[in-house]
Design a protein around this motif. Structure first.
Motif, PDB file in Angstrom:
ATOM      1  N   ASP A 229      -4.790   3.034   6.421  1.00 57.46           N
ATOM      2  CA  ASP A 229      -5.819   4.078   6.309  1.00 57.46           C
ATOM      3  C   ASP A 229      -5.273   5.411   6.804  1.00 57.46           C
ATOM      4  O   ASP A 229      -5.527   6.464   6.216  1.00 57.46           O
ATOM      5  CB  ASP A 229      -7.066   3.714   7.140  1.00 57.46           C
ATOM      6  CG  ASP A 229      -8.142   3.043   6.288  1.00 57.46           C
ATOM      7  OD1 ASP A 229      -7.784   2.438   5.257  1.00 57.46           O
ATOM      8  OD2 ASP A 229      -9.336   3.121   6.653  1.00 57.46           O
TER       9      ASP A 229
ATOM     10  N   ARG B 127       0.838  -1.197   0.000  1.00 57.62           N
ATOM     11  CA  ARG B 127       0.000   0.000   0.000  1.00 57.62           C
ATOM     12  C   ARG B 127       0.874   1.248   0.000  1.00 57.62           C
ATOM     13  O   ARG B 127       1.308   1.715   1.053  1.00 57.62           O
ATOM     14  CB  ARG B 127      -0.939   0.006   1.206  1.00 57.62           C
ATOM     15  CG  ARG B 127      -1.874  -1.179   1.178  1.00 57.62           C
ATOM     16  CD  ARG B 127      -3.009  -1.090   2.167  1.00 57.62           C
ATOM     17  NE  ARG B 127      -4.059  -2.024   1.772  1.00 57.62           N
ATOM     18  CZ  ARG B 127      -5.224  -2.136   2.377  1.00 57.62           C
ATOM     19  NH1 ARG B 127      -5.506  -1.389   3.407  1.00 57.62           N
ATOM     20  NH2 ARG B 127      -6.123  -2.984   1.943  1.00 57.62           N
TER      21      ARG B 127
ATOM     22  N   ASP C 213      -3.997  -2.774   8.463  1.00 53.93           N
ATOM     23  CA  ASP C 213      -5.291  -2.228   8.054  1.00 53.93           C
ATOM     24  C   ASP C 213      -5.439  -0.806   8.583  1.00 53.93           C
ATOM     25  O   ASP C 213      -5.792   0.124   7.850  1.00 53.93           O
ATOM     26  CB  ASP C 213      -6.397  -3.143   8.601  1.00 53.93           C
ATOM     27  CG  ASP C 213      -7.775  -2.721   8.145  1.00 53.93           C
ATOM     28  OD1 ASP C 213      -7.917  -2.325   6.968  1.00 53.93           O
ATOM     29  OD2 ASP C 213      -8.712  -2.782   8.956  1.00 53.93           O
TER      30      ASP C 213
HETATM   31 MG    MG Z   1      -8.973  -1.267   5.604  1.00 52.78          MG
END
Ligand code: MG
Ligand code: IPM
Length: 368
Positions: A253, A107, A249
């Motif tokens: 974000d 990411r 996670d």
């Molecule tokens: Mg997420």
């Protein structure tokens, strides 16, 4: 050689709209760069549930296993909130990740100069930011057993298990070290070794892999809570971050928001190499299905377009073409094309999803 194969799973909410723009980009590469794909399309998430009563059919699962790369839009929506847990749209995505064994989720959080003022942080803190979070994606508390809601005496108990094997830690660590070697040569590993045994093991294994195989990468460790603080304080101290499924996670974000808009960020989920040498791979935007704006032509297709750029780089060995596409996106932003999520003040007419896609294709043509 046959053309490489792509399975497109638009999914729910804004998924189909943003994917339609990616289709334009895929067609452009076929027509102009001799990069053609066999493109198939199927259902996932709520869309699959509506058609088949399951968020991912076995046929779609088999198809995903057979192609060179999967491109996914988004899953979920309020229509599906009351469904049984086992058939919720998210279960389709989690099944894809687990059965394809996509253990390394890349990411990137990159702040485009034209958007530095959109961040909730000051321009000087985020301008030029370019970090990569590598999130473990197939284990940890998302999948650990035992899990469930059980009755104990008079009350219910909710149970999930954080569990990591050495080999699961080592393989995601290697993926992160490899990336660090190609980037700035720095890796920061995040866990909670101060409270969790799985964190102690995580720290040990990452350290061992680094010592034995990547002595040239500068490795550091941080507790994940302190990592969240440092990410907001001075994110440019980081290059590559590696962390577990749940912390990843949350932290991804957080990192996404530093860049100004969730509508900009792509991701790649990679597994072991297939027989043809390509990694098992699924590419998807970090944003969700945004049901509040679905079908209105307001969604920003850039995250999904940049996910295709990651596919070019990581699945199809076409790094130069990926860069071409990323530059086209930069050009469009520098030219002031803005979907609604990229507009700070009221006034002015935002570009529609299709207009943004068209602008990227036009920039590709102008630059190619
Ligand atoms: Mg997420
Ligand atoms: C993500 C999402 C997913 C996750 C959901 C949709 C299951 O938040 O990809 O970050 O929790 O992994």
């Amino acid at each position: 050689m046959p053309n490489p194969s792509l399975l497109i799973l638009p999914g729910d909410g804004i998924g189909p709209e943003v994917m339609a723009e990616v289709r334009k980009v895929i067609d452009w590469f076929g027509a102009n760069r001799g990069l053609s794909f066999e493109v198939g399309e199927d259902l996932v998430g709520g869309a699959a549930y509506d058609a088949h009563g399951t968020p991912l059919t076995d046929d779609t699962m088999a198809l995903a296993q057979s192609v060179d790369a999967v491109l996914l839009g988004a899953v979920g929506g309020p229509n599906y909130d009351d469904l049984d847990f086992s058939v919720k749209p998210e279960r389709g995505l989690l099944r894809l990740r687990k059965e394809m064994d996509l253990f390394a989720n890349l990411r990137p959080a990159q702040c485009f100069d034209a958007l530095a003022d959109f961040s909730s942080l000051k321009r000087e803190v985020v301008a030029g930011l370019d970090i990569m979070i590598v999130r473990e994606l197939t284990s940890g508390v998302y999948f650990g057993e035992p899990r469930g809601i059980v009755k104990e005496g008079n009350e219910r108990v909710g149970i999930n298990t954080q569990r990591y094997t050495e080999s699961e830690i080592a393989r995601v660590a290697r993926a992160a070290f490899d990336l660090a070697q190609k980037r700035g040569g720095k890796l920061c590993s995040m866990e909670k070794a101060n409270v969790m045994e799985s964190g102690i093991l995580w720290r040990e294994v990452v350290t061992e892999v680094g010592r034995a195989e990547y002595p040239d990468v500068e490795l550091s460790h941080m507790y994940a809570d302190a990592g969240a603080m440092q990410l907001t304080r001075w994110p440019k101290q980081f290059d590559v971050i590696v962390t577990d499924n749940l912390f990843g996670d949350l932290l991804s974000d957080l990192a996404a928001m530093l860049t100004g808009s969730l509508g900009m960020l792509p991701s790649a989920s990679l597994g072991a190499p297939m027989a043809n040498g390509r990694p098992k791979a699924l590419y998807e935007p970090v944003h969700g299905s945004a049901p509040d704006i679905a079908g209105m032509g307001k969604a920003n297709p850039i995250a999904c377009i940049l996910s295709f750029a990651m596919a070019l780089r990581y699945s199809f060995d076409a790094g130069a073409e990926a860069t071409r596409l990323e530059r086209a996106v930069e050009t469009v932003l520098a030219d002031g094309v803005r979907t609604a999520d990229l507009m700070q003040t009221e006034g002015g007419t935002p570009a529609t999803t299709a207009e943004m896609g068209d602008a990227v294709v036009a920039a590709l043509s102008a630059g190619g």
